[in-house]
Design an enzyme around this catalytic site. Sequence first.
Site, short mmCIF file in Angstrom:
data_model
loop_
_atom_site.label_atom_id
_atom_site.label_comp_id
_atom_site.label_asym_id
_atom_site.label_seq_id
_atom_site.Cartn_x
_atom_site.Cartn_y
_atom_site.Cartn_z
CE1 TYR A 24 45.00 45.98 37.81
CE2 TYR A 24 43.08 47.29 38.40
CZ TYR A 24 44.31 47.18 37.79
OH TYR A 24 44.87 48.27 37.16
CB SER A 76 45.47 51.27 38.33
OG SER A 76 44.14 51.36 37.87
#
Length: 273
Positions: A145, A132
Site C-alpha cells: 500500500y 494518503s
Amino acid sequence: MSKVILITGASSGIGKATARQLKAAGNIVYGVSRRLDKMSDLQAEGIHTLQMDVTDEASMVNGVNHILNKEGKIDVLINNAGFGSYGALEDVPMQEAKYQLEVNLFGAARLIQLVLPSMIWHHYGKIVNISSIGGKVAMALGTWYHASKFALEGLSDSLRNEVRQFGVDVIVIEPGGIKTEWAGIAADNLMNISGNGRYKEMATRFAAGIRGNITSSSADPAVIADQIATAITAEQPETRYAAGFMADEILALRKTASDRELDDIMHQQLNIL
C-alpha cells in the site's frame, strides 16, 4: 462556469461525497466504479454513472470515450479509486502485490494518459490524485500500500512539471483517517494474509488499532471533498492538500522527526511495538 468532472471510486466514501458536492456546485459529474449498483443513489441525484474497472483497459477506454463523445471534454480527473492491501511483505503473494499497484498506481496513470490529449487541446485541466499520508509515512504491514502511494506522489510531482506548460494542473490530496470502507477492508485483508504465523501478534494489534481508535476518530469524507473542491476551483492550486484524522500532525512530524523517532511514534499509536 461548470466543469466536466470524472471521479473514480465513486461508489462510496470520498468518491461519493465528492461527486455530490461537485454536482451541487453546478458541475457535470461522472462517477465511475466497478459497482454500478452502488451508485444508483447518485444517478437519482443527477450524477452520471458508468461502470469502470481501473484494472481493465477496455473499461477505461470506453468510459473516457463515452464522456468525450457526449461532453466534448473532460476538465477534471479525480483519481480516487484505491484500496489498502495489508500484510507482512514475507506473506503477501506477488499476485496480490501487483494488483495493489495496478489499482492504486497504474490505473490512475492510464486514465491520465487517456484524458490528457483533450486537456492539452483545450489548454485547461485539473488532475487530482488521491494519495494518503501513507504516501509520506510508511508503517509496518503496509508495504505494498505504501509503495503504491509513495509512487503516486512521485508520479504526480514529475507529471506536474511535464504538463504545466499546457495549462494542466496536477494536485495531490493526502487524507489522514477518514470514515470509509477502507479501514475495514485493510484490517480484514491484513488478518487474512498475516493473521497466523510469525506476524500474528503484530497483525492482530494493528487490525484492532485500525478498527478501533483510528476508525472512531476518523473524519467525515466531506472534509476531503472540501479540499478537492478548493483545489479544482483555485486559479493557481497548491500542489498538495491534506485533511483528516492526524493528517497535519503526521505530515509535520515527517519534517521534524528522525525516521526512527517517527517509527516509534506511529507504532505506539497503533500499539504494535
